[in-house]
Write an enzyme that holds these catalytic residues in place. Structure first.
Site, PDB file in Angstrom:
ATOM      1  N   LYS A  81      39.525  -5.152  -8.257  1.00 39.28           N
ATOM      2  CA  LYS A  81      39.161  -4.305  -9.409  1.00 39.28           C
ATOM      3  C   LYS A  81      37.970  -3.404  -9.094  1.00 39.28           C
ATOM      4  O   LYS A  81      37.863  -2.294  -9.615  1.00 39.28           O
ATOM      5  CB  LYS A  81      38.899  -5.181 -10.638  1.00 39.28           C
ATOM      6  CG  LYS A  81      40.162  -5.863 -11.192  1.00 39.28           C
ATOM      7  CD  LYS A  81      41.278  -4.866 -11.461  1.00 39.28           C
ATOM      8  CE  LYS A  81      42.343  -5.401 -12.391  1.00 39.28           C
ATOM      9  NZ  LYS A  81      43.460  -4.448 -12.545  1.00 39.28           N
TER      10      LYS A  81
ATOM     11  N   TYR B  69      40.445 -11.036  -7.181  1.00 38.61           N
ATOM     12  CA  TYR B  69      40.655 -10.102  -8.301  1.00 38.61           C
ATOM     13  C   TYR B  69      39.452  -9.175  -8.491  1.00 38.61           C
ATOM     14  O   TYR B  69      39.609  -7.969  -8.693  1.00 38.61           O
ATOM     15  CB  TYR B  69      40.920 -10.930  -9.559  1.00 38.61           C
ATOM     16  CG  TYR B  69      41.280 -10.166 -10.806  1.00 38.61           C
ATOM     17  CD1 TYR B  69      42.575  -9.690 -11.018  1.00 38.61           C
ATOM     18  CD2 TYR B  69      40.335  -9.947 -11.814  1.00 38.61           C
ATOM     19  CE1 TYR B  69      42.904  -9.020 -12.192  1.00 38.61           C
ATOM     20  CE2 TYR B  69      40.653  -9.291 -12.986  1.00 38.61           C
ATOM     21  CZ  TYR B  69      41.942  -8.827 -13.173  1.00 38.61           C
ATOM     22  OH  TYR B  69      42.269  -8.175 -14.334  1.00 38.61           O
TER      23      TYR B  69
HETATM   24  P1  NAD Z   1      50.108  -9.310 -18.245  1.00 35.41           P
HETATM   25  O1  NAD Z   1      50.228 -10.411 -17.266  1.00 35.41           O
HETATM   26  O2  NAD Z   1      50.299  -9.586 -19.692  1.00 35.41           O
HETATM   27  O3  NAD Z   1      51.076  -8.103 -17.831  1.00 35.41           O
HETATM   28  C1  NAD Z   1      51.116  -7.612 -16.516  1.00 35.41           C
HETATM   29  C2  NAD Z   1      52.466  -6.965 -16.271  1.00 35.41           C
HETATM   30  O4  NAD Z   1      52.484  -6.475 -14.909  1.00 35.41           O
HETATM   31  C3  NAD Z   1      53.629  -7.953 -16.393  1.00 35.41           C
HETATM   32  O5  NAD Z   1      54.663  -7.407 -17.167  1.00 35.41           O
HETATM   33  C4  NAD Z   1      54.038  -8.194 -14.947  1.00 35.41           C
HETATM   34  O6  NAD Z   1      55.400  -8.575 -14.792  1.00 35.41           O
HETATM   35  C5  NAD Z   1      53.729  -6.835 -14.329  1.00 35.41           C
HETATM   36  N1  NAD Z   1      53.618  -6.919 -12.864  1.00 35.41           N
HETATM   37  C6  NAD Z   1      52.992  -7.866 -12.123  1.00 35.41           C
HETATM   38  N2  NAD Z   1      53.148  -7.628 -10.823  1.00 35.41           N
HETATM   39  C7  NAD Z   1      53.882  -6.490 -10.713  1.00 35.41           C
HETATM   40  C8  NAD Z   1      54.378  -5.735  -9.609  1.00 35.41           C
HETATM   41  N3  NAD Z   1      54.147  -6.122  -8.350  1.00 35.41           N
HETATM   42  N4  NAD Z   1      55.084  -4.618  -9.865  1.00 35.41           N
HETATM   43  C9  NAD Z   1      55.347  -4.234 -11.132  1.00 35.41           C
HETATM   44  N5  NAD Z   1      54.920  -4.920 -12.221  1.00 35.41           N
HETATM   45  C10 NAD Z   1      54.196  -6.028 -12.012  1.00 35.41           C
HETATM   46  O7  NAD Z   1      48.652  -8.686 -17.977  1.00 35.41           O
HETATM   47  P2  NAD Z   1      47.706  -7.779 -18.915  1.00 35.41           P
HETATM   48  O8  NAD Z   1      46.650  -8.660 -19.431  1.00 35.41           O
HETATM   49  O9  NAD Z   1      48.514  -6.940 -19.826  1.00 35.41           O
HETATM   50  O10 NAD Z   1      47.014  -6.872 -17.792  1.00 35.41           O
HETATM   51  C11 NAD Z   1      47.337  -5.506 -17.559  1.00 35.41           C
HETATM   52  C12 NAD Z   1      46.295  -4.908 -16.626  1.00 35.41           C
HETATM   53  O11 NAD Z   1      44.995  -4.992 -17.226  1.00 35.41           O
HETATM   54  C13 NAD Z   1      46.170  -5.624 -15.292  1.00 35.41           C
HETATM   55  O12 NAD Z   1      45.923  -4.693 -14.264  1.00 35.41           O
HETATM   56  C14 NAD Z   1      44.983  -6.531 -15.492  1.00 35.41           C
HETATM   57  O13 NAD Z   1      44.392  -6.885 -14.273  1.00 35.41           O
HETATM   58  C15 NAD Z   1      44.101  -5.657 -16.352  1.00 35.41           C
HETATM   59  N6  NAD Z   1      43.093  -6.391 -17.126  1.00 35.41           N
HETATM   60  C16 NAD Z   1      43.448  -7.334 -18.058  1.00 35.41           C
HETATM   61  C17 NAD Z   1      42.460  -8.009 -18.770  1.00 35.41           C
HETATM   62  C18 NAD Z   1      42.758  -9.048 -19.817  1.00 35.41           C
HETATM   63  O14 NAD Z   1      41.809  -9.667 -20.346  1.00 35.41           O
HETATM   64  N7  NAD Z   1      44.003  -9.302 -20.173  1.00 35.41           N
HETATM   65  C19 NAD Z   1      41.102  -7.724 -18.524  1.00 35.41           C
HETATM   66  C20 NAD Z   1      40.799  -6.773 -17.563  1.00 35.41           C
HETATM   67  C21 NAD Z   1      41.790  -6.103 -16.875  1.00 35.41           C
END
Ligand code: NAD
Length: 253
Positions: free
Chosen positions: A158, A154
């Protein structure tokens, strides 16, 4: 006049969490939404919720890592709304493990969704954006890009997205298209709930521990990230290009 009236925003992984909050804020500010997700059930629930709120939404089940699915969606979205002004590469997964336990499939899955997925979506929308001489591309990076135990896959993806963002900024700038990245810290979503489960503690404990490391003394909410994404997407942000904004309640570099 709302800030995104007349704009069309394409958000990947918009069924829940950060992506859903981003989509909702764009719609409240007047944008038409194009949303995809791999999770059919959650996507259709979110779609009905958005319709009930009166949002203009075009949606489809699609996997960002599959070129044909992304291109077919982008083409039909442009047929529906005439253009795509904003792309938010938000879809994401985690497959955490210490290096010695990480499987090839964990590595490939994370690279495919974050890197290949963002590449597929950016390549598919850029030809429409170039024709219109306008575009805003925002990629979701993470504080994990700076290194994080258990996230060799990851954090690599990123960090890779930051290089991808800067390169798009250089290549596409002359067409009125900017590319920037938002790098969230700890945000309360299903993704961080899954982390708590994997390390065997309650979500409340994980939140408490994270907050103890965050200067503003609270955890992040999806809306915190949505606000930063909207900043990059504004027409007035046309001179902000190739930047990474850490949104983590404290300084990161
Ligand atoms: P989440 O798991 O709540 O939501 C992610 C969404 O992406 C889900 O609806 C999932 O079904 C969809 N998804 C996964 N694989 C997919 C694919 N191949 N095609 C289409 N859709 C797909 O995650 P989140 O926490 O809302 O994260 C959103 C973004 O923010 C991500 O890129 C994550 O890496 C990034 N992020 C999150 C955090 C955190 O603390 N939550 C921190 C840093 C970065």
């Amino acid at each position: 006049m709302k800030r995104f009236e007349g704009r069309v925003a394409f958000i990947t992984g918009a069924s829940k969490g950060i992506g859903k909050a981003i989509a909702e804020k764009f719609a409240i500010e007047g944008a038409k939404l194009c949303i995809i997700d791999v999770d059919e059930q959650v996507l259709s629930k979110t779609f009905s919720e958005f319709k009930d709120k009166g949002f203009d939404v075009f949606h489809q089940v699609a996997d960002v890592s599959k070129r044909e699915q992304v291109e077919a969606f982008v083409d039909s979205a442009v047929k529906e709304f005439g253009k795509i002004d904003i792309l938010v590469n938000n879809a994401g997964v985690i497959r955490d493990n210490l290096l010695f336990k990480m499987e090839d499939s964990d590595w490939d899955m994370v690279m495919n969704v974050h890197l290949k997925g963002s590449f597929n979506c950016a390549r598919a929308v850029q030809r429409y954006m170039v024709d219109n001489k306008y575009g805003r591309i925002i990629n979701l990076s993470s504080t994990s890009a700076l290194g994080n135990r258990g996230q060799a896959n990851y954090s690599t993806a990123k960090a890779g997205l930051q290089g991808f963002t800067k390169t798009l900024a250089i290549e596409l700038g002359k067409f009125g298209i900017t590319a920037n990245a938002v790098a969230p810290g700890f945000i309360e979503t299903d993704m961080t709930r899954a982390t708590a489960k994997r390390i065997g503690i309650s979500f409340e404990e994980l939140v408490k521990h994270s907050v103890s490391q965050i200067p503003v003394g609270r955890s992040g909410k999806p809306e915190d990230i949505a606000n930063a994404v909207l900043f990059f997407a504004m027409e007035e942000s046309s001179f902000v290009n190739g930047q990474v904004l850490y949104v983590a309640g404290g300084p990161k570099a």
